[in-house]
Design a protein around this motif. Structure first.
Motif: not given
Length: 812
Positions: A349-354, A803-810
């Motif tokens: 998912k791009a965003a989640y709840t608490a 190698f490395s990678g980053i993911l962002n979500y809210e």
């Protein structure tokens, strides 16, 4: 890559003299042949910013330093947490299996703010000084305290100049790189010009990024030059450039898409002395010879090209040697590897709840889209609270930071495909930072002495003495049984002439009982068995921090940290501890030891009644380090100055131990090894074996100088049979093995919970393996705060590609 020119016999003879270090080099320490190899270690931490009471989680990757492939050459890794004052405040020995390991540190609730360091190394790395030690800065920040500053060397703003190849030569035009730095060692903007002695402006001086820049200069014979201008902070500078050589060579390298163009220049004076002699151009990569060219200089300037194809990835050196085999100039170049790992992180998912469950899919592919088998670690942090790491990652460390010692600001920019200037910026970095400190050149210039062996497991040392006279028992047959060890559980050896024994290779975690028996040639038990040390050795020295700490957290983050801490305090329950009853007899103000008469002199003593809450400390040394005000004087060896007959001599001094009202049998005149044996025995005790500790600071006469000296006396009450065996020829004792890393707490919110969850590190997974499709999936529950979340993964493929990678979500 093949040599550039023929004449193979000439080249071979030349490189027997010049080859330096190589992976297959064999040396003979103390008469035994050892194949020389090199290791690097990298620690991935859950984050770089912490507050008091937090946990530091880390995973480790041990690789062959010349191939970056995970290695099994060592099984023991020492990881240390170092304070802003450059003191070791905690130390763990963790187990490495197939090059991988994990561990953690618990920060105390009252730990001061400041810049701390993680340091990691194997026993084998100690043979090469600090060349291969891993270090990483961690910031500890408390809302209630201003960030303390590290020890600073009181430097001022400055500019350092680095002529390409090494030196400027009179009458030869060449590039001069420079770096402007603030008094904190950070890159500083600068604008000005280069002037001759009479004030004539020769060329402009301007930084391009991170305080670095370059300019072209052709120094005239006998003339001096100065840089004059202004730093970006408004301060002015007027600095003299290095003097040019009257004779010598200049080395100039220009990078194209597929080739390097190399030019060797000299002046008429040098060229006239050559008499058509050849120079040798040597290319090395990580200490290994790559190729060579014997180049006859038929003019004051000669050029040739080096194709990139075939050059090994990473940093290589191009060195020019004259006909006498002397190095004249050197230049570093960087080759991007043809093999890359593309790490794709996606969330369901791009965003989640608490407190909602999240799933993250990991996919590792090569440039051809084929799956990659890899080992990696993953951390999920609250990005609204934790600043983004700018120190680099596993790829920047193995390719760059471990090769060029010193602070490399924002190392990731040199490998960011979105940075169109990265190639020229990296070349400028190599001109400046690489000019003064290149790992493999340093090693080749040193006379290596192998004193430390690779460790394959936990080691136990001890001794056997006669029961009444305490004389050593030599040639006794020793059997060590470690029933709790993983793998081999039975080990045999013999005592030496001093009655000492050594057992290595035990795969033992935490505190585990071992049984040691001592028998003579007829299998009859003999002597009293003592355990002295468990994997204890001299540690590498700690370099003080040269830059000051900075408060990196903004006011919003500070306020949020404070809010969360207060929330947790309200939720926490106070613990009620029942102290064990220990009767302590009062000590007289004067103390008579076997070689000293000590006086109390009014110093405040410190005493501790040990209870169950103290059992979390690793051992008595760990306890004293954290709890004792005199820790630096008691836990670490003190050095005192002895002035005798006009000479100055440094003498070590150690605390005196009184255990269960019995003075330990050593004096300051005994060998340090003997004294440390006794100290290590008792300072290495498990806290559950210790009932009481008291430390007194006393004054006595120094037998070296005749003057007074301070002596620290440590009184210890321990459980009976904690050290020596009560039975002849047999000892059963708990010994400390590898640190058994804690498991990261993972809440389960499949059923609703109203308990506050304000974690800064949301999830930590130290060891992940991709499957045959190059994939792995991990899941976890988010915390309460509405914030941006950052997922960071770092690892290495089976072929040694980091190698490395980053993911962002809210979380909304």
């Amino acid at each position: 890559m093949k040599p550039f020119k023929p004449s193979q016999s000439v080249l071979f003879t030349f490189f027997v003299f010049l080859s330096g270090l190589s992976f297959s080099q064999t040396i003979k320490p103390s008469g035994a042949s050892v194949t020389l190899f090199f290791e690097k270690v990298y620690l991935f931490t859950d984050r770089d910013h912490y507050t008091p009471g937090d946990d530091i989680w880390y995973s480790s990757f041990l690789v062959n330093a010349q191939t970056n492939v995970l290695t099994e050459s060592s099984n023991n890794l020492y990881v240390e947490l170092i304070s802003p004052a450059s003191k070791i405040i905690d130390r763990k020995m963790i187990r490495l299996d197939k090059g991988l390991g994990r561990g953690d540190f618990k920060l105390g609730d009252s730990i001061p703010s400041g810049t701390y360091r993680l340091r990691a190394y194997t026993n084998w790395m100690r043979n090469f000084g600090d060349k291969f030690l891993f270090e990483k800065n961690l910031t500890v920040y408390s809302p209630d305290e201003t960030v303390s500053k590290a020890v600073s060397s009181a430097k001022s703003d400055r500019i350092n100049f680095f002529p390409e190849g090494g030196s400027m030569v009179e009458g030869v035009s060449g590039i001069v790189a420079f770096k402007a730095e603030s008094n904190r060692g950070k890159g500083l903007g600068a604008t000005g010009n280069i002037q001759a002695e009479d004030g004539t402006v020769i060329t402009a001086l301007n930084t391009s990024f991170n305080g670095m820049g370059r300019f072209l200069l052709q120094p005239e014979p006998g003339k001096k030059y100065r840089a004059v201008g202004t730093y970006s902070n408004g301060k002015s500078f007027n600095i003299e450039l290095p003097s040019a050589l009257a004779a010598g060579y200049g080395l100039y390298v220009r990078q194209g898409d597929s080739i390097f163009t190399v030019t060797i220049k000299t002046n008429e004076k040098t060229y006239a002395s050559l008499a058509k002699k050849e120079v040798a151009v040597v290319i090395k990569n990580k200490g290994k010879l790559v190729s060579t060219l014997m180049l006859p200089l038929s003019a004051v300037q000669s050029s040739f090209q080096i194709p990139k194809q075939g050059l090994p990835p990473g940093i290589s050196s191009i060195t020019v040697y004259d006909s006498a085999g002397r190095p004249n100039c050197e230049r570093l170049i960087f080759i991007e590897g043809t093999e890359r790992v593309i790490l794709d992180l996606t969330s369901n998912k791009a965003a989640y709840t608490a407190k909602e469950k999240a799933a993250v899919r990991i996919k590792a592919l090569d440039e051809k889209g084929q799956p990659v088998k890899a080992r990696l670690s993953l951390s999920v942090v609250d990005a609204g609270l934790i600043p983004e790491d700018t120190q680099g990652n596993i790829a920047t460390y193995l390719h760059l930071q471990s090769e060029l010692k010193g602070d490399i600001e924002n190392a990731a920019q040199y490998f960011d495909p979105k940075n169109e200037s990265r190639r020229s910026q990296l070349d400028l970095l190599l001109l400046s930072s690489g000019w003064r400190d290149f790992l493999w050149k340093q090693l080749a210039d040193e006379n290596l002495r192998i004193a430390y062996n690779p460790e394959k497991g936990v080691s136990v040392t001890g001794r056997v003495e006669t029961k009444f006279s305490a004389k050593p028992v030599p040639n006794s047959n020793i059997t060590l049984t470690a029933s709790g060890a993983r793998g081999n559980k039975l080990f045999v050896t013999q005592t030496d002439e001093s009655g000492k024994f050594y057992v290595d290779g035990i795969n033992l975690y935490g505190y585990q009982p071992v049984k040691i028996t001592s028998v003579n040639s007829k299998a009859v038990k003999q002597g009293i068995v003592f355990v002295d040390t468990v994997s204890v050795g001299l540690l590498p020295s700690i370099k003080p921090l040269e830059i000051e700490s900075e408060a990196l957290l903004g006011s919003d983050r500070v306020a949020e940290i404070d809010r969360r801490k207060n929330l947790l305090k309200r939720q926490s329950l106070s613990d009620t501890l029942q102290l064990n009853e220990v009767v302590i007899k009062s000590q007289k103000k004067s103390l008579i030891l076997r070689d000293l008469i000590l006086t109390d002199f009014g110093y405040k003593e410190e005493e501790f009644v040990i209870n169950s809450s103290d059992h979390d400390y690793t051992d008595l040394r760990h306890f004293l380090t954290h709890r004792l005000n005199y820790n630096s004087a008691v836990v670490s060896d003190n050095i005192r100055t002895n002035r005798d007959s006009g000479t100055t001599e440094m003498k070590p001094t150690y605390p005196r131990l009184i255990v269960n009202n019995r003075e330990m049998p050593y004096t300051d005149q005994d060998a340090p090894e003997l004294i440390k044996d006794y100290i290590d025995v008792y300072f290495g005790l498990r806290m559950s074996d210790v009932k009481y500790v008291k430390v007194k600071r006393m004054v006595g006469m120094d037998t070296y100088s005749g003057g007074s000296k301070e002596v620290y006396v440590v009184y210890i009450n321990v459980n009976m049979n904690a050290i020596g065996g009560s039975e002849v020829g047999v000892l059963t004792r708990d010994v400390q093995g590898y640190y058994d890393a804690r498991v990261f707490y993972e809440p389960n919110y499949t059923t609703p919970s109203t308990r506050p969850d304000v974690r800064s590190t949301i999830h930590w997974q130290p060891l992940i393996n991709t499957n045959h499709l190059g994939e792995a999936t991990i899941s976890y529950f988010n915390a309460d705060p509405k914030s941006k979340i950052r997922v960071i993964a770092e690892g290495i493929s089976d072929k040694g590609v980091p190698f490395s990678g980053i993911l962002n979500y809210e979380v909304r």
